[in-house]
Design a protein around this motif. Structure first.
Motif, PDB file in Angstrom:
ATOM      1  N   VAL A 285       0.692  -1.273   0.063  1.00 55.83           N
ATOM      2  CA  VAL A 285       0.099   0.088  -0.014  1.00 55.83           C
ATOM      3  C   VAL A 285       0.809   1.093   0.004  1.00 55.83           C
ATOM      4  O   VAL A 285       1.848   1.712   0.954  1.00 55.83           O
ATOM      5  N   SER A 286       0.799   1.901  -0.973  1.00 59.67           N
ATOM      6  CA  SER A 286       1.492   3.360  -1.139  1.00 59.67           C
ATOM      7  C   SER A 286       0.720   4.666  -1.071  1.00 59.67           C
ATOM      8  O   SER A 286       1.601   5.898  -1.916  1.00 59.67           O
ATOM      9  N   ASN A 287      -0.527   5.046  -1.968  1.00 61.01           N
ATOM     10  CA  ASN A 287      -1.380   5.690  -1.550  1.00 61.01           C
ATOM     11  C   ASN A 287      -1.826   6.784  -0.557  1.00 61.01           C
ATOM     12  O   ASN A 287      -2.182   7.223  -0.044  1.00 61.01           O
ATOM     13  N   THR A 288      -1.865   5.192   0.667  1.00 57.26           N
ATOM     14  CA  THR A 288      -2.843   5.701   1.308  1.00 57.26           C
ATOM     15  C   THR A 288      -2.173   5.006   3.092  1.00 57.26           C
ATOM     16  O   THR A 288      -0.679   5.012   2.789  1.00 57.26           O
ATOM     17  N   SER A 289      -2.089   6.230   4.295  1.00 54.88           N
ATOM     18  CA  SER A 289      -1.669   5.723   6.123  1.00 54.88           C
ATOM     19  C   SER A 289      -2.160   4.588   6.168  1.00 54.88           C
ATOM     20  O   SER A 289      -3.210   4.091   6.007  1.00 54.88           O
ATOM     21  N   CYS A 290      -1.172   4.016   7.206  1.00 49.11           N
ATOM     22  CA  CYS A 290      -1.248   2.855   8.258  1.00 49.11           C
ATOM     23  C   CYS A 290      -2.236   3.634   9.038  1.00 49.11           C
ATOM     24  O   CYS A 290      -2.972   2.807   9.135  1.00 49.11           O
ATOM     25  N   CYS A 291      -1.572   5.042   9.307  1.00 49.82           N
ATOM     26  CA  CYS A 291      -2.811   5.343  10.271  1.00 49.82           C
ATOM     27  C   CYS A 291      -3.566   6.553  10.273  1.00 49.82           C
ATOM     28  O   CYS A 291      -2.535   7.613   9.745  1.00 49.82           O
ATOM     29  N   GLY A 292      -4.522   6.777  10.962  1.00 52.87           N
ATOM     30  CA  GLY A 292      -5.371   8.203  10.605  1.00 52.87           C
ATOM     31  C   GLY A 292      -6.628   7.284   9.961  1.00 52.87           C
ATOM     32  O   GLY A 292      -7.347   6.181  10.048  1.00 52.87           O
ATOM     33  N   VAL A 293      -6.968   8.979   9.903  1.00 57.84           N
ATOM     34  CA  VAL A 293      -8.455   8.758   9.159  1.00 57.84           C
ATOM     35  C   VAL A 293      -8.864   9.515   7.422  1.00 57.84           C
ATOM     36  O   VAL A 293      -8.145   9.914   7.455  1.00 57.84           O
ATOM     37  N   GLY A 294      -9.919   9.177   7.014  1.00 57.36           N
ATOM     38  CA  GLY A 294     -10.457  10.106   5.810  1.00 57.36           C
ATOM     39  C   GLY A 294     -10.473   9.376   4.566  1.00 57.36           C
ATOM     40  O   GLY A 294      -9.710   7.911   4.754  1.00 57.36           O
ATOM     41  N   THR A 295      -9.937  10.032   3.549  1.00 59.66           N
ATOM     42  CA  THR A 295     -10.123   8.649   2.217  1.00 59.66           C
ATOM     43  C   THR A 295      -9.801   8.465   2.646  1.00 59.66           C
ATOM     44  O   THR A 295      -8.927   7.353   1.250  1.00 59.66           O
ATOM     45  N   TYR A 313      -0.436  -4.178   9.901  1.00 57.35           N
ATOM     46  CA  TYR A 313       0.995  -4.956   9.069  1.00 57.35           C
ATOM     47  C   TYR A 313       1.129  -4.053   8.528  1.00 57.35           C
ATOM     48  O   TYR A 313       1.259  -3.675   7.586  1.00 57.35           O
ATOM     49  N   GLN A 314       1.966  -2.721   9.662  1.00 62.58           N
ATOM     50  CA  GLN A 314       2.563  -1.217   9.345  1.00 62.58           C
ATOM     51  C   GLN A 314       3.817  -2.036   8.106  1.00 62.58           C
ATOM     52  O   GLN A 314       3.933  -0.911   7.225  1.00 62.58           O
ATOM     53  N   ARG A 315       4.415  -2.444   8.139  1.00 61.87           N
ATOM     54  CA  ARG A 315       5.919  -2.952   7.345  1.00 61.87           C
ATOM     55  C   ARG A 315       5.252  -2.986   5.589  1.00 61.87           C
ATOM     56  O   ARG A 315       5.877  -3.548   5.109  1.00 61.87           O
ATOM     57  N   ALA A 316       3.496  -3.271   5.630  1.00 62.00           N
ATOM     58  CA  ALA A 316       3.348  -3.670   3.982  1.00 62.00           C
ATOM     59  C   ALA A 316       3.186  -1.885   3.287  1.00 62.00           C
ATOM     60  O   ALA A 316       2.512  -1.781   2.294  1.00 62.00           O
ATOM     61  N   TYR A 317       2.452  -1.165   4.582  1.00 65.70           N
ATOM     62  CA  TYR A 317       2.733   0.509   3.757  1.00 65.70           C
ATOM     63  C   TYR A 317       4.048   0.838   3.869  1.00 65.70           C
ATOM     64  O   TYR A 317       4.816   0.518   4.486  1.00 65.70           O
ATOM     65  N   PHE A 318       3.984   1.553   2.696  1.00 62.81           N
ATOM     66  CA  PHE A 318       5.071   2.378   2.471  1.00 62.81           C
ATOM     67  C   PHE A 318       4.680   4.167   3.666  1.00 62.81           C
ATOM     68  O   PHE A 318       5.982   4.654   3.965  1.00 62.81           O
ATOM     69  N   PHE A 319       3.404   4.355   3.691  1.00 61.20           N
ATOM     70  CA  PHE A 319       4.019   5.957   4.863  1.00 61.20           C
ATOM     71  C   PHE A 319       3.095   5.624   5.671  1.00 61.20           C
ATOM     72  O   PHE A 319       2.182   3.927   5.894  1.00 61.20           O
ATOM     73  N   PHE A 320       3.212   6.341   7.133  1.00 55.81           N
ATOM     74  CA  PHE A 320       2.879   5.393   8.822  1.00 55.81           C
ATOM     75  C   PHE A 320       1.780   6.337   8.789  1.00 55.81           C
ATOM     76  O   PHE A 320       0.667   6.553   9.203  1.00 55.81           O
ATOM     77  N   ASP A 321       2.327   7.636   8.721  1.00 56.29           N
ATOM     78  CA  ASP A 321       0.980   8.913   8.844  1.00 56.29           C
ATOM     79  C   ASP A 321       0.662   9.177   6.870  1.00 56.29           C
ATOM     80  O   ASP A 321       1.266   9.344   6.690  1.00 56.29           O
ATOM     81  N   GLY A 322      -0.008  10.745   7.365  1.00 54.53           N
ATOM     82  CA  GLY A 322      -0.189  11.607   6.133  1.00 54.53           C
ATOM     83  C   GLY A 322       0.734  11.534   5.670  1.00 54.53           C
ATOM     84  O   GLY A 322       1.135  12.406   4.191  1.00 54.53           O
ATOM     85  N   ARG A 323       2.434  12.088   5.844  1.00 57.30           N
ATOM     86  CA  ARG A 323       3.558  12.821   5.415  1.00 57.30           C
ATOM     87  C   ARG A 323       4.593  11.544   5.660  1.00 57.30           C
ATOM     88  O   ARG A 323       5.407  12.000   4.943  1.00 57.30           O
TER      89      ARG A 323
END
Length: 375
Positions: A285-295, A313-323
């Protein structure tokens, strides 16, 4: 025949292991082998903030002070990630056994360096609840007597800043024309150059500059500007204009001051490649964050009054939060910065910069090709 196949397979595995563990770069990265015992000083914004915001801000209960920040290491310590950030890994590669501490935390050991970076810091203006790069340099000047001039001159100065300048500029001036954009970028870069010159006057000579990310591709930008899976290109354009000027000013400074050495990490394209071809880099997953709300789950991570989502599983994500990126991504960036080829970092790697002879003029300089678009 089967026995021969097994022998060949075992030999192949053995050769791979030998190539890994006897690769000088890998050994150096793990043990700090061949790296002099110099310091690491970091400046900038939330990307490099080692926890300063917690001690600088008057606000209570800052999100980055609490879980799920620090989730991967069960240590929410003010860093904007689920674990370590790039400077933590660089310090490890340098053989520094302790994490580089935040300068505003009382009583810290600064013998091998310290972080001056503060979340929300900018190059221009007067950021609320934060400080500018110039003020960070002033803070360094106020305590530089803690180190010898020789130690400072041989130490590494890592800088990442500018995100706040362009995010705020775009938010406040949505329909500004191209000439106004160019004028703003020019003013930001000119001030940045002045701040670096001031650092050099304080005996800093080894600069590691991380270029800006594609700001329009951050989950928070996609969410706020409602671009879906596309990036918000006006922000990307500003980041590209900024980045194209950074290498040029570093060349100018190095030629003006023969004892000044630098390298530039093409963070823009390193991020862009991983958002466009995320599966190739093992980010699912690279377009959305692991942690947060919204689209794009890009807002509210760690905020007590926001019911934010948290990925399994945060290691599957590129972004942890929105930035900000996950620890997995941060570690990969650190490896790129420390020892990658000229498609990513130039005119030398961080390792080469650290061991480059003190006060010897640079032989190679930054080339504009570093900021070409990733494919």
């Amino acid at each position: 025949m089967a026995g021969n196949c097994i022998s060949v397979s075992l030999l192949g595995v053995l050769l791979v292991l030998i190539s890994i563990f006897y690769n000088p770069l890998v050994v150096a990265a793990i043990r700090g082998e061949g790296i002099p015992a110099v310091g690491l000083f970091t400046f900038g914004d939330s990307y490099f903030d080692a926890g300063n915001k917690m001690f600088f801000s008057k606000k209570q209960n800052l999100p980055q002070s609490y879980w799920p920040y620090g989730k991967s290491r069960d240590d929410p310590n003010g860093k904007f990630s689920d674990g370590h950030i790039v400077p933590d890994f660089i310090a490890e590669f340098m053989g520094i056994t302790k994490e580089i501490p935040p300068v505003f935390k009382p009583g810290v050991d600064v013998s091998r360096g310290v972080s001056f970076a503060v979340a929300d810091a900018s190059i221009l203006g007067s950021p609320a609840e934060s400080i500018t790069l110039n003020q960070q340099v002033a803070q360094f000047r106020s305590i530089k007597s803690k180190w010898t001039d020789d130690f400072i001159g041989k130490s590494l100065f890592m800088i990442y800043i500018g995100t706040e300048d362009y995010l705020n500029f775009t938010k406040n001036k949505l329909n500004v024309d191209i000439s106004a954009q160019e004028a703003f970028v020019t003013s930001v870069v000119a001030k940045f150059k002045n701040d670096l010159s001031l650092l050099y006057s304080l005996n800093a000579t080894k600069f590691a500059i991380q270029l800006l990310a594609p700001l329009g591709c951050l989950p928070i930008s996609r969410q706020e500007y409602k671009t879906g899976n596309e990036c918000y290109e006006p922000l990307n354009d500003l980041a590209k204009q900024h980045n194209e000027k950074i290498g040029l000013i570093m060349n100018d400074l190095a030629k003006k001051h023969p004892g000044l050495h630098f390298t530039v990490f093409d963070f823009y394209n390193a991020v862009l490649r991983r958002t466009r071809r995320n599966l190739s880099y093992r980010f699912y997953v690279s377009n959305t964050s692991c942690c947060g709300v919204g689209t794009h789950d890009a807002y509210g991570c760690g905020m007590g009054n926001v019911r934010s989502k948290l990925c399994e599983y945060q290691r599957a994500y590129f972004f942890f939060d929105g930035r900000h990126n996950t620890e997995k991504a941060q570690e990969k960036f650190a490896h790129l910065f420390f020892g990658a080829d000229t498609n990513v970092v130039q005119p030398m790697t961080l390792r080469e910069l650290i061991v480059y002879p003190f006060n010897e003029p640079m032989r190679e300089f930054w080339k504009p090709s570093i900021t070409t678009n990733a494919t």
